[in-house]
Design a protein around this motif. Structure first.
Motif, PDB file in Angstrom:
ATOM      1  N   PRO A  40      -7.351 -48.160   2.824  1.00 55.87           N
ATOM      2  CA  PRO A  40      -7.388 -46.820   3.424  1.00 55.87           C
ATOM      3  C   PRO A  40      -8.696 -46.512   4.156  1.00 55.87           C
ATOM      4  O   PRO A  40      -8.755 -45.569   4.939  1.00 55.87           O
ATOM      5  CB  PRO A  40      -7.225 -45.877   2.227  1.00 55.87           C
ATOM      6  CG  PRO A  40      -6.641 -46.700   1.140  1.00 55.87           C
ATOM      7  CD  PRO A  40      -7.121 -48.095   1.371  1.00 55.87           C
ATOM      8  N   CYS A  41      -9.737 -47.303   3.930  1.00 56.41           N
ATOM      9  CA  CYS A  41     -11.036 -47.066   4.571  1.00 56.41           C
ATOM     10  C   CYS A  41     -11.144 -47.697   5.957  1.00 56.41           C
ATOM     11  O   CYS A  41     -12.034 -47.330   6.727  1.00 56.41           O
ATOM     12  CB  CYS A  41     -12.163 -47.620   3.702  1.00 56.41           C
ATOM     13  SG  CYS A  41     -12.270 -46.877   2.070  1.00 56.41           S
ATOM     14  N   GLY A  52      -9.807 -39.961   4.954  1.00 54.03           N
ATOM     15  CA  GLY A  52      -8.496 -39.896   4.303  1.00 54.03           C
ATOM     16  C   GLY A  52      -8.562 -40.240   2.829  1.00 54.03           C
ATOM     17  O   GLY A  52      -9.366 -39.707   2.082  1.00 54.03           O
ATOM     18  N   GLY A  53      -7.738 -41.197   2.404  1.00 55.40           N
ATOM     19  CA  GLY A  53      -7.677 -41.613   0.996  1.00 55.40           C
ATOM     20  C   GLY A  53      -8.695 -42.682   0.637  1.00 55.40           C
ATOM     21  O   GLY A  53      -8.595 -43.298  -0.423  1.00 55.40           O
ATOM     22  N   CYS A  54      -9.658 -42.887   1.497  1.00 57.17           N
ATOM     23  CA  CYS A  54     -10.649 -43.949   1.302  1.00 57.17           C
ATOM     24  C   CYS A  54     -11.404 -43.800  -0.018  1.00 57.17           C
ATOM     25  O   CYS A  54     -11.601 -44.771  -0.739  1.00 57.17           O
ATOM     26  CB  CYS A  54     -11.614 -43.947   2.478  1.00 57.17           C
ATOM     27  SG  CYS A  54     -12.933 -45.151   2.392  1.00 57.17           S
ATOM     28  N   CYS A  55     -11.839 -42.591  -0.348  1.00 58.03           N
ATOM     29  CA  CYS A  55     -12.663 -42.406  -1.550  1.00 58.03           C
ATOM     30  C   CYS A  55     -11.911 -42.741  -2.832  1.00 58.03           C
ATOM     31  O   CYS A  55     -12.508 -43.231  -3.791  1.00 58.03           O
ATOM     32  CB  CYS A  55     -13.224 -40.991  -1.607  1.00 58.03           C
ATOM     33  SG  CYS A  55     -14.599 -40.763  -0.452  1.00 58.03           S
ATOM     34  N   GLY A  56     -10.609 -42.539  -2.837  1.00 56.70           N
ATOM     35  CA  GLY A  56      -9.826 -42.938  -4.009  1.00 56.70           C
ATOM     36  C   GLY A  56      -9.920 -44.434  -4.243  1.00 56.70           C
ATOM     37  O   GLY A  56     -10.066 -44.900  -5.371  1.00 56.70           O
ATOM     38  N   CYS A 100     -18.418 -41.093  -1.136  1.00 60.57           N
ATOM     39  CA  CYS A 100     -17.412 -41.010  -2.202  1.00 60.57           C
ATOM     40  C   CYS A 100     -18.007 -40.706  -3.580  1.00 60.57           C
ATOM     41  O   CYS A 100     -17.285 -40.660  -4.578  1.00 60.57           O
ATOM     42  CB  CYS A 100     -16.619 -42.309  -2.244  1.00 60.57           C
ATOM     43  SG  CYS A 100     -15.706 -42.605  -0.712  1.00 60.57           S
TER      44      CYS A 100
END
Length: 118
Positions: A40-41, A52-56, A100
């Protein structure tokens, strides 16, 4: 009954042998896992989209890498991955942990010496 006991003993012996032979301290986290977490990163670090969902993924990978071999393996995979993405923004890559809210003991870069990661 004796056949069952004999089978159980053979299973127990095989299990003990496998435990003795198995390598200790090997990283359990492979590059496929790292790619899954970090996928996602890719739009963000290649200037094609928001985090977006990168930090997850960053937080999940950080939590999964508990041992030194795991962290060294993750480092090597990140190093390889970052070097294989066209148009990557290394400033954004290096800023991912801070963005993050995680702290890693090395810089994500193709020049990182992952053997020194503890």
């Amino acid at each position: 009954m004796s056949r069952m006991i004999k089978s159980m003993c053979m299973f127990l012996i095989a299990t003990v042998c496998m435990a003795v032979i198995a390598p200790r301290g090997d990283a359990a986290i492979g590059c496929g896992t790292v790619v899954s977490y970090m996928k996602p990163c890719i739009p963000y670090v290649s200037n094609k989209g928001p985090p977006g969902g990168c930090c997850g993924g960053v937080k999940g990978l950080y939590s999964a890498a508990k041992t030194t071999p795991d962290r060294q393996s993750v480092c090597g995979c990140l190093k390889s991955l970052s070097g294989s993405i066209n148009g990557i923004n290394y400033g954004k890559v290096g800023g991912l942990p801070g963005l993050c809210g995680v702290s890693i003991p090395y810089k994500i870069s193709p020049s990182t010496d992952c053997s020194k990661v503890k």
